[in-house]
Write an enzyme that holds these catalytic residues in place. Structure first.
Site, PDB file in Angstrom:
ATOM      1  CE  LYS A   1       8.634  -0.919  -6.397  1.00 20.22           C
ATOM      2  NZ  LYS A   1       7.421  -1.749  -6.371  1.00 20.22           N
TER       3      LYS A   1
ATOM      4  CD  GLN B   1       8.996  -4.731  -3.132  1.00 21.71           C
ATOM      5  OE1 GLN B   1      10.076  -4.663  -2.547  1.00 21.71           O
ATOM      6  NE2 GLN B   1       8.300  -3.657  -3.467  1.00 21.71           N
TER       7      GLN B   1
ATOM      8  CG  ASP C   1       5.330  -8.568  -9.492  1.00 20.14           C
ATOM      9  OD1 ASP C   1       6.463  -8.076  -9.642  1.00 20.14           O
ATOM     10  OD2 ASP C   1       4.360  -7.941  -9.010  1.00 20.14           O
TER      11      ASP C   1
ATOM     12  CG  HIS D   1       2.000  -3.990  -6.679  1.00 22.05           C
ATOM     13  ND1 HIS D   1       1.502  -3.254  -7.734  1.00 22.05           N
ATOM     14  CD2 HIS D   1       2.749  -3.124  -5.948  1.00 22.05           C
ATOM     15  CE1 HIS D   1       1.943  -2.012  -7.643  1.00 22.05           C
ATOM     16  NE2 HIS D   1       2.697  -1.902  -6.564  1.00 22.05           N
TER      17      HIS D   1
ATOM     18  CB  CYS E   1      -0.013  -0.794  -4.888  1.00 24.56           C
ATOM     19  SG  CYS E   1       0.296   0.913  -5.306  1.00 24.56           S
TER      20      CYS E   1
HETATM   21  C1  LIG Z   1       6.472  -1.927  -7.113  1.00 25.50           C
HETATM   22  C2  LIG Z   1       5.849  -3.204  -7.485  1.00 25.50           C
HETATM   23  C3  LIG Z   1       5.259  -3.392  -8.734  1.00 25.50           C
HETATM   24  C4  LIG Z   1       5.163  -2.299  -9.750  1.00 25.50           C
HETATM   25  O1  LIG Z   1       6.387  -1.696 -10.046  1.00 25.50           O
HETATM   26  P1  LIG Z   1       6.341  -0.408 -10.967  1.00 25.50           P
HETATM   27  O2  LIG Z   1       7.746   0.051 -11.038  1.00 25.50           O
HETATM   28  O3  LIG Z   1       5.446   0.591 -10.278  1.00 25.50           O
HETATM   29  O4  LIG Z   1       5.781  -0.832 -12.268  1.00 25.50           O
HETATM   30  C5  LIG Z   1       4.713  -4.618  -9.016  1.00 25.50           C
HETATM   31  N1  LIG Z   1       4.747  -5.615  -8.122  1.00 25.50           N
HETATM   32  C6  LIG Z   1       5.311  -5.473  -6.918  1.00 25.50           C
HETATM   33  C7  LIG Z   1       5.344  -6.637  -5.988  1.00 25.50           C
HETATM   34  C8  LIG Z   1       5.872  -4.263  -6.552  1.00 25.50           C
HETATM   35  O5  LIG Z   1       6.425  -4.125  -5.355  1.00 25.50           O
END
Ligand SMILES: *Cc1c(COP(=O)(O)O)cnc(C)c1O
Length: 428
Positions: free
Chosen positions: A248, A225, A222, A145, A386
């Site tokens: 999320k 997801q 990260d 992302h 993104c």
């Molecule tokens: C949504 C997302 C982000 C960023 O999350 P934010 O709440 O916008 O900071 C980073 N990495 C992944 C894989 C995402 O799906």
């Protein structure tokens, strides 16, 4: 409620029972917890297939936040008065729930941030300042992302690090051996997604971490997801840092999480300066607190932390094994049904996937697909998600994406497929 009372009720009432994947999943009971799912869009029931962008919130989260404002609200950590103590307990309770959710060794290893983006920027900034100089290398992947690309580019522009990108194959599978070949004597950090938001690919992150550690390299994951879809055990993964975002995982916006091993966090300099992060201040010099407070300058998102705790309670109440089973059923069903739509190509067919299906249609641009299905109440995400470099790698500029959460049903997949029939009629 009757004998059909769900896994949620039983395990919420008996936390010691833990994840209880053998109980049947009652999706209608879950849906009833989400007030927004009763509304209509253009005269049709809302079919929300955009949870990978942001998930809807159950009543339990909304109630916990309203209750906090109505009965135990104050600033935290500073007051001797009763309200401040209650607010501090509830806020720190949120931190304890996060620690439990990802099996951190201690709540002190949980830093609250604004979102995952800020958590990733925090590590880029602080780890970069402490441990990197010109020519040092950071490895990311093609699947990232933008939030796990741009902070490293900013660091590159500031101090001259080199960014290396681990490849994928055409189906979106992560290539472990190619990744390992990138690790060299100047590699200082691996910063990698656990699950791709655009394709759904699950990266074999435990193996990534093992191979990086074998070469003495720390790993930042990260998990934005991954957190909504699977059980996460940061100790079992042996992750050095693990980031995810509250909104999320059925929690509020404005709050994210950075997990870090205690010694990793305490080796970093502060991110921002201000109240709450200092042990003492004179005009000459300040002493900083240890993690997590070192990284939480200023008044935090108090009620959002409480709401996030409620969201994690809710998810754990359903049981993450149970959720994973439900979602993998929907993923298999959606993959099969969408695969039968004439002219539709599924983008991302990795062996291990979370419940995300990206696709293109020969007859229509993804933006048109999104606009047309919206008229029948179906919320799809369209565009680059993104992850522009990833789409470039696949020779695309945009896809339509359906992402499925705890409240989605096979009937909703049917509604989507029918709406895509309209797209074919109009453009085909
Ligand atoms: C949504 C997302 C982000 C960023 O999350 P934010 O709440 O916008 O900071 C980073 N990495 C992944 C894989 C995402 O799906």
């Amino acid at each position: 409620m009757n004998e059909a009372s769900t896994a949620a009720d039983r395990t919420l009432g008996d936390r010691a029972a833990g994840d209880n994947s053998t109980l049947a999943y009652d999706v209608e009971r879950v849906r009833a917890d989400f007030p927004i799912l009763t509304r209509e869009v253009f005269g049709h029931p809302l079919v929300y297939l955009d949870s990978a962008a942001s998930a809807q919130k159950p009543r339990q989260v909304l109630d916990a936040m309203r209750d906090a404002y109505e009965t135990h609200y104050s600033n935290v950590h500073r007051g001797v008065h009763r309200m401040s103590q209650l607010a501090t307990d509830a806020f720190e309770g949120g931190r304890e729930k996060v620690a439990r959710f990802i099996n951190a060794g201690s709540p002190d290893e949980i830093v609250f941030t604004r979102n995952a983006t800020e958590a990733l920027n925090l590590v880029a900034d602080c780890f970069g300042r402490a441990f990197m100089k010109a020519g040092d290398e950071v490895i990311i992947s093609t699947l990232e992302h933008h939030s796990n690309i741009v902070p490293w580019q900013l660091l590159r522009d500031r101090i001259g690090i080199v960014l290396r990108v681990a490849p994928i194959d055409d189906a979106g599978n992560f290539l472990l051996d190619d990744f390992e070949a990138l690790i060299g004597p100047r590699t200082r950090l691996v910063a990698m997604t656990h699950v791709s938001n655009a394709l759904g690919t699950i990266v074999p992150i435990k193996e990534v971490i093992a191979r990086a550690h074998a070469r003495g390299v720390a790993v930042l994951v990260d998990g934005s997801q991954a957190a909504p879809h699977m059980t996460i055990d940061v100790q079992d993964l042996d992750a050095d840092f693990y980031a995810f975002t509250g909104h999320k995982v059925y929690g509020p916006t404005g709050i994210g999480v950075l997990y870090g091993k205690r010694e990793r966090l305490n080796a970093l300099p502060p991110y921002q300066g201000g109240g709450e992060m200092i042990a003492s201040v004179t005009f000459e010099k300040s002493e900083f607190k240890d993690a997590p407070h070192r990284f939480e300058a200023g008044t935090p998102a108090i009620v959002e932390a409480i709401g996030l705790g409620a969201a994690l309670d809710y998810v754990e109440g359903l049981g993450r094994e149970t959720i994973a089973a439900h979602e993998s059923g929907i993923l298999a069903y959606a993959t099969a049904r969408l695969g039968q739509v004439p002219g539709l190509t599924i983008i991302g067919t990795a062996r291990e996937k979370a419940s995300i299906v990206s696709f293109t249609m020969a007859c229509a641009h993804s933006h048109d697909i999104g606009t047309i299905v919206d008229r029948t109440g179906v919320a799809l995400r369209t565009g680059h998600h993104c992850a522009q470099p990833l789409l470039q790698r696949l020779g695309l500029t945009a896809t339509a994406r359906a992402s499925f959460g705890i409240y989605n049903t096979r009937e909703e997949v049917d509604v989507l497929v029918e709406a895509l029939g309209t797209v074919t009629e109009i453009f085909g």
